[in-house]
Design a protein around this motif. Structure first.
Motif, short mmCIF file in Angstrom:
data_model
loop_
_atom_site.label_atom_id
_atom_site.label_comp_id
_atom_site.label_asym_id
_atom_site.label_seq_id
_atom_site.Cartn_x
_atom_site.Cartn_y
_atom_site.Cartn_z
N ILE A 172 13.46 -54.09 -7.49
CA ILE A 172 14.37 -54.58 -6.45
C ILE A 172 13.58 -55.22 -5.31
O ILE A 172 13.96 -56.28 -4.78
CB ILE A 172 15.27 -53.44 -5.93
N ALA A 173 12.47 -54.59 -4.94
CA ALA A 173 11.62 -55.14 -3.87
C ALA A 173 11.08 -56.51 -4.25
O ALA A 173 11.02 -57.43 -3.42
CB ALA A 173 10.48 -54.18 -3.56
N GLU A 174 10.69 -56.68 -5.53
CA GLU A 174 10.19 -57.98 -5.98
C GLU A 174 11.30 -59.03 -5.96
O GLU A 174 11.08 -60.18 -5.59
CB GLU A 174 9.62 -57.85 -7.40
N PHE A 175 12.51 -58.62 -6.35
CA PHE A 175 13.64 -59.54 -6.34
C PHE A 175 13.94 -60.03 -4.93
O PHE A 175 14.05 -61.24 -4.67
CB PHE A 175 14.87 -58.86 -6.93
N VAL A 176 14.06 -59.11 -3.99
CA VAL A 176 14.40 -59.47 -2.61
C VAL A 176 13.29 -60.29 -1.97
O VAL A 176 13.55 -61.30 -1.28
CB VAL A 176 14.70 -58.21 -1.78
N ALA A 177 12.04 -59.91 -2.20
CA ALA A 177 10.92 -60.63 -1.60
C ALA A 177 10.87 -62.07 -2.11
O ALA A 177 10.65 -63.01 -1.33
CB ALA A 177 9.61 -59.91 -1.91
N VAL B 71 3.95 -59.78 1.29
CA VAL B 71 2.99 -58.86 0.68
C VAL B 71 2.79 -57.65 1.58
O VAL B 71 2.73 -56.51 1.12
CB VAL B 71 1.65 -59.57 0.40
N TYR B 72 2.73 -57.89 2.88
CA TYR B 72 2.61 -56.79 3.83
C TYR B 72 3.80 -55.84 3.72
O TYR B 72 3.64 -54.61 3.74
CB TYR B 72 2.52 -57.35 5.26
N CYS B 73 5.00 -56.39 3.55
CA CYS B 73 6.21 -55.57 3.50
C CYS B 73 6.37 -54.82 2.19
O CYS B 73 6.92 -53.71 2.17
CB CYS B 73 7.45 -56.46 3.73
N THR B 74 5.93 -55.40 1.09
CA THR B 74 6.24 -54.83 -0.22
C THR B 74 5.05 -54.23 -0.96
O THR B 74 5.22 -53.65 -2.03
CB THR B 74 6.88 -55.90 -1.14
N GLY C 15 3.31 -51.60 -0.57
CA GLY C 15 3.41 -50.17 -0.81
C GLY C 15 4.51 -49.79 -1.79
O GLY C 15 4.54 -48.67 -2.30
N LEU C 16 5.41 -50.73 -2.08
CA LEU C 16 6.52 -50.46 -3.00
C LEU C 16 6.26 -50.98 -4.40
O LEU C 16 6.41 -50.27 -5.39
CB LEU C 16 7.81 -51.09 -2.45
N SER C 17 5.85 -52.26 -4.48
CA SER C 17 5.70 -52.90 -5.79
C SER C 17 4.31 -53.49 -6.02
O SER C 17 4.03 -53.97 -7.10
CB SER C 17 6.73 -54.02 -5.93
N GLY C 18 3.49 -53.45 -4.99
CA GLY C 18 2.20 -54.14 -5.07
C GLY C 18 2.26 -55.53 -4.47
O GLY C 18 1.24 -56.18 -4.29
N GLY C 19 3.48 -55.99 -4.15
CA GLY C 19 3.64 -57.30 -3.50
C GLY C 19 3.17 -58.46 -4.35
O GLY C 19 2.44 -59.32 -3.89
N HIS C 20 3.64 -58.54 -5.60
CA HIS C 20 3.24 -59.64 -6.48
C HIS C 20 3.93 -60.95 -6.10
O HIS C 20 3.28 -61.95 -5.85
CB HIS C 20 3.56 -59.30 -7.93
N ILE C 21 5.26 -60.95 -6.13
CA ILE C 21 6.10 -62.10 -5.73
C ILE C 21 5.72 -63.36 -6.51
O ILE C 21 5.91 -64.47 -6.04
CB ILE C 21 6.01 -62.36 -4.21
#
Length: 284
Positions: free
Chosen positions: A40-45, A91-94, A96-102
């Motif tokens: 979900i974090a990757e989707f929103v980011a 990346v800063y926001c995500t 810790g949740l997903s690794g911030g791949h985006i």
């Protein structure tokens, strides 16, 4: 043990923790909420990333079209800052949740390096592509006339460049980005160079910024298959689809080269594995 041997042993001892390779397929992972929270974090980011960046592109083109001043609006420099700045923030926001791949190319590179499992990689890529489609869809919903008039932020090979040049630009640009991701998150580097503090999202954002400065005139800069795919789906013009393969093949090749370079050349994973095998064989 002599003093010299003790000193040598303490020098050779690891002063950092290298996480072991993840399982290729981890079925237990599919039962855990933290995986779906990360998806979900990757989707929103990715949605936010595409919304802000595509809106920036369209806004610049509309301002440029309204006046004779070629420097009007944010310019190419501003577009590059929008992409790099958004990656830095997201990346800063995500992280810790997903690794911030985006970015499916980043996910692919980390998968090849055994940093993420196959199910996680597939779910991440699906979420990133869906998020990109929704992000560009929001831009079109709120700015339909400008969106249709100014190209929809779709990646296309610029006039005067052949497909080989475009593919090369995407390969090298993505290599630079994924190599930066590996370097910024390398536990060995962070342990050995404490005098050079690294805020992980900063070099990654700057890598995106620099690549955009170099390749916007060539391909509009993809280096992110989800970004290119989402814009192509919503814009849905022939030129965007004709060139779409460049923005998948190039980034995936670049990510694979970066993973190989970092893991097997810089970190010498192959040599370590061979050394471990030889060591265990001598004790049999």
């Amino acid at each position: 043990m002599t003093k010299d041997m003790a000193e040598e042993g303490s020098f050779l001892e690891k002063d950092y923790y290298d996480p072991p390779p993840v399982a290729f397929i981890d079925l237990k992972e599919l039962t855990k909420w933290r995986l779906y929270r990360a998806v979900i974090a990757e989707f929103v980011a990715t949605l936010l990333f595409l919304y802000i960046t595509v809106l920036t592109i369209i806004g610049y083109k509309s301002q440029l079209n309204k006046g004779s001043d070629s420097c009007g609006g944010v310019g190419v420099l501003g577009i590059a800052w929008a992409f790099g700045g958004m990656i830095f923030v997201l990346v800063y926001c995500t992280a810790g949740l997903s690794g911030g791949h985006i970015n499916p190319a980043v996910t692919f590179g980390l998968f090849l390096a055994r940093k993420v499992s196959l199910p996680r990689a597939i779910l991440y890529m699906a979420a990133q592509c869906l998020g990109a489609i929704c992000g560009v869809g929001l831009v079109k919903t709120f700015n339909k006339t400008y969106y249709n008039n100014y190209g929809g932020g779709a990646n296309e090979l610029a006039d005067g460049y052949n497909k080989g040049t475009g593919l090369g630009a995407e390969i090298i640009g993505t290599f630079f980005l994924v190599y930066t991701v590996f370097s910024a998150t390398d536990p060995k580097r962070n342990a050995r160079d404490p005098h050079v503090p690294v805020l992980v999202p900063l070099p990654i954002g700057f890598a995106v910024f620099m690549v955009h400065l170099a390749t916007i005139p060539i391909t509009g800069t993809g280096i992110n298959p989800a970004r290119s795919f989402g814009a192509a789906v919503i814009y849905n013009k022939e030129k965007a689809w004709d060139d779409q393969w460049i923005f998948w093949v190039g980034p995936f090749i670049g990510a694979a080269i970066a993973a190989f370079y970092h893991q097997f050349i810089l970190r010498a994973a192959a040599a370590k594995a061979l050394g471990s095998f030889r060591s265990s064989s001598t004790h049999v």
